[in-house]
Design an enzyme around this catalytic site. Sequence first.
Site, PDB file in Angstrom:
ATOM      1  N   ARG A  15       0.737  -1.321  -0.084  1.00 11.62           N
ATOM      2  CA  ARG A  15      -0.123  -0.131  -0.027  1.00 11.62           C
ATOM      3  C   ARG A  15       0.975   1.188  -0.038  1.00 11.62           C
ATOM      4  O   ARG A  15       0.672   2.195  -0.749  1.00 11.62           O
ATOM      5  CB  ARG A  15      -0.940  -0.054   1.244  1.00 11.62           C
ATOM      6  CG  ARG A  15      -2.127  -0.961   0.930  1.00 11.62           C
ATOM      7  CD  ARG A  15      -3.021  -1.214   2.054  1.00 11.62           C
ATOM      8  NE  ARG A  15      -2.400  -1.454   3.287  1.00 11.62           N
ATOM      9  CZ  ARG A  15      -2.894  -1.597   4.481  1.00 11.62           C
ATOM     10  NH1 ARG A  15      -3.725  -0.713   5.025  1.00 11.62           N
ATOM     11  NH2 ARG A  15      -1.839  -1.599   5.608  1.00 11.62           N
ATOM     12  N   ASN A  33      -6.383  -2.515   1.937  1.00 10.59           N
ATOM     13  CA  ASN A  33      -6.294  -3.988   1.941  1.00 10.59           C
ATOM     14  C   ASN A  33      -7.775  -4.634   2.070  1.00 10.59           C
ATOM     15  O   ASN A  33      -8.446  -4.114   2.701  1.00 10.59           O
ATOM     16  CB  ASN A  33      -5.675  -4.482   3.051  1.00 10.59           C
ATOM     17  CG  ASN A  33      -4.171  -4.492   3.011  1.00 10.59           C
ATOM     18  OD1 ASN A  33      -3.533  -4.309   2.001  1.00 10.59           O
ATOM     19  ND2 ASN A  33      -3.376  -4.322   4.049  1.00 10.59           N
TER      20      ASN A  33
END
Lengths: 757, 328
Positions: A15, A33
Amino acid sequence: MRIEVHGTVQGVGFRPFVYRLATGLGLRGEVHNAGGHVVVRAAGPAVAVDEFLTRLTGEAPGQSAVDRVVVTRESGSPDGSDATRGRFTIRASTDERSGPRELPPDLATCDACLRELFDPADRRFRYPFLNCTGCGPRATIVGDLPYDRARTAMRGFPMCGPCAAEYRDPANRRFHAEPTACPDCGPRLRWSTDRVADALAAAEAVIAAGGLVAVKGIGGYQLVCAADAHETVQRLRTAKHRPRKPFAVMVRDLAVARTLGDVGPHAESALRSTARPIVLVPRHPGAPVAGAVAPGLAELGVFLPYSPLHHLLLTDLDRPLVVTSGNRTDEPIAITDDHADAVLGPFVDGILFHERPIWSRYDDSVVRVVAEHPRVLRRARGHSPAPMPLPASAPAPLLAVGAQLKNTVTLGIGGRAVTGPHLGDLSDVGTLAAFEESIAALSGLHAVTPEVVAHDLHPGYLSTQHARRWWSARDRIGVQHHHAHVAATAAEHGVAGPFLGLAYDGFGLGDDGTLWGGELLLCDYTRYRRLARFATAPLPGGEAAVRGPARMALGYLFGAENRLPDHVTEDHGLLARLGDRQVTLVRRMIEADVNCPRASSAGRLFDAVAALLGLCDEATYEGEAAVLLEAAAARGGPSTPLRWRLGRRAGLWVYDPAPTLVDVITADGPVETVARRFHRTVTEVSVAMVTECARQTGVRTVCLGGGVFQNQLLAGELTTALAGQDLEVHLGALVPVNDGGVSYGQAAVAAATLREG
Amino acid sequence: LGHGSGGQLMAELLRDVITPALGGSGVLEDAAVVSVGSTQIVFSTDGFVVTPRFFPGGDIGSLAVNGTINDIAMRGADPVALSLAYLLEEGLPVAELRRITTSVAAAAGAAGVPVVTGDTKVVERGGVDGVYVTTTGIGVRAPGVDPSATRCRPGDVVLVSGPIAAHGMAVLSAREDLGFDSGIRSDSRPLHRLVCTMLHTAGAAVHALRDPTRGGVASALNELAEASGVSVELDETALPVARQVAAACEILGVDPLHVANEGCLIAMVAPESADRVLAAMRRRPEGAAACAVGRVGDGPAGRVTVRTLVGSTRVLDMLVGEQLPRIC
Ligand SMILES: [Fe+3]
Ligand SMILES: [Mg+2]
Ligand SMILES: [Zn+2]
Ligand SMILES: [Zn+2]
């Protein structure tokens, strides 16, 4: 634009990478996520979005592995909320249960963290639990997915101000580093005897003085002592009930590794990989390591530090250390402080505890360079549970329960197989419990409920019994042991069509109720046909013959499928060593067929030859005789083969080792030379068997499987020779060729079988 | 063939084929209890096949008497009478039949349980192997006593009445002429008086009794643990095995826990009564070597484990068919 990224993308800094990439390109949107994958919503100029998509896979962080990217067009704002319009953000995880979930393996300390560890100016100077998005514990501390601090063993350690700021700062290396910590907020070390100010120094002092210490590691407790402390190593052997099986040695860096053994390029790449496995390397004669570390062996298991704590120990003590799993032989490694205290406490000079709980047990992985490639022999920390491909996508989630020894379990989810860490011998009650926990944990983490179970044909394996106890016959798929072995190799290497499976193994149950173990099978993933085999010999006393290669040798001397001539069997040093009484009784057992199951096993033939050459009468660990035979052969130097015979019987090619054994017994020259010549013989007869069957069937792909192919000399010479015959040869690399790979092979067969309907 | 060795395949055969067809409960006991009025009758039948028919310490005749007496005793009853049926192969020497029958009479006499009825059939050559003997027995049980495979409770002490594995090794050694030093004799003998003593001492505190015949102590304990939904942990160091028997087992590569017995029993006894029961057992000749060998636990149902000499704990399961090695 909605972008779903599947693969190993959680717990590897994915990320933050997306964030930096997107902000750098001036995109708006968000990333989060979800389940086991990452979802990106991005908007901006078309050129920038295109570049984003290219670099998303091209520049993904080193620890990640992108399997699949799904792009869908969305109209309107990339993120419904006005507040974030014009920015790119990282959002909290959603708990979407759809789609595959993935759990990353543990990662060795990265270079950036290592610099901080030894930088006196850094606030994490000498902090044993530092990590970042590029390194640190993962599978061992995750309780559930998605991977977020709240679902890890770090949830009990609220971040301090500075750590929280790093965690929130998209430009920081620790942006969303879930296990991040510092001396102010993270776990601490504790020395067993009371409150000493510096627990690490206390432990190091004991080791430096030749003591034995238990250290809480990443995937379990470890036992640590100086590698040159002969008596301490001996004490460790007694305590672990491990008379001769070699111990691994951890060294500070590659330079020290090279003082112990011959580290070739393949071994070096394995040593440096983020899994930081134990790597077997040829040992230097003068290596400063006690004789008790690896008695009688030509190789040494070496590995590099993989956690900050290991780095501190190795740097401070600056000498090779024996680092071995914290258990008694065949029992699971201790992961809780209480268990370590109870089991290890009585025989160590102290325990170095720490406060971060270990939630999943992961032993160290073991790698050996075989046929010019690092091959995983024990797949655990750093490797497991990274997914591997299945040749046919499983139509329903399935579970494969593996073999009895070196047990692992595998989940089949769609096109992926997820194999849990090496567990060991299921007949140990703790290991059996770990097996049951492993099934529950893997299924829970991946949010699947298996609908089908694949198992071995051997009714006595406790894994098979588990399948039979909890699953109805309708939902069970029995997979022949050696079919599983070679299917594992084929599946790992993406072999599509039919292949020849050469399985050389201790033994497994055949489909005819007899024991197999030296087999050539014509296979695809759902079927096989036996084309060739080794001749059989009795195992006098069953398992007793496996533990006693000398007995196995008597089996061949007095009960081989084609009898050996009397003059060689009547007068042999082995008979004198064993004594009249035992020889007579075992011989009578063979003649009367009392507890003497027969096996067509390649592994048992290696055992018998080791005993006939006086290298090993009693094995104290699995494969000891074969390991010693190979070590002797490696010293022997290239030579000519012994005699062998390949005949036909009942439609099968049969390797008759009788002439080979006669030569083993009667050949002149040093044991090392005979051992080498024996290896050469097995290579030659195998090539003859394979080429004959390839000609007969027109199939030119060969997959090798079974524990015998851990043998570097045999596997190396054989793959070269087969390749020289214009055959395509495969040998397990990420999947162990030994029984550790059986569950993966079972999953491959079961998935294909289900797909076929 | 594998179904006959008293292990797991036999258990499956009973579970999947025989018991359901007869509408049984699925719990396997050595004998059944039938109430007639206020009297509890214990009823059992057993067929005997053994090669050789004569072995050190016994023969097929005494075995058939003692075996059925013991099955009745294991439900806490006093055996009252036996029936005897022969299935004979044409051509069996009459002298041999006479010898077997004499042995039956002697065993029944010694046990004090008369053979009161019987049957004899002769089948053609090859129809049976020499002679098969079937005995059926009835016994009467006192009210309030009910040792049963389903009554093992966590905490119970596991008692064994004497050295194990002698019978199976004696028969094997005689059959195969393995040339072991002599001295291994079958333990075949009646156990009803021992049981009577135990029940007299502790009554309902004797939760379960089992004679570990085919499949040995391992199978018996697995069946008990399964039927009661408990676990059992044995202590290997406490297991009584005669020296020659242990040596023979080691040579043959068999676990004494898997070898058949015909003259010892396993008892699961409430912890507070265990010492008293043990002391009472030791006062009888057939219980002189009795000892405590383990404990019932609350682990996974049906799981039997052995704490080994070196301190590890291994799973002890039933024999699967013929003993097939598992290690690779
Ligand atoms: Fe295998
Ligand atoms: Mg019976
Ligand atoms: Zn790092
Ligand atoms: Zn902090």
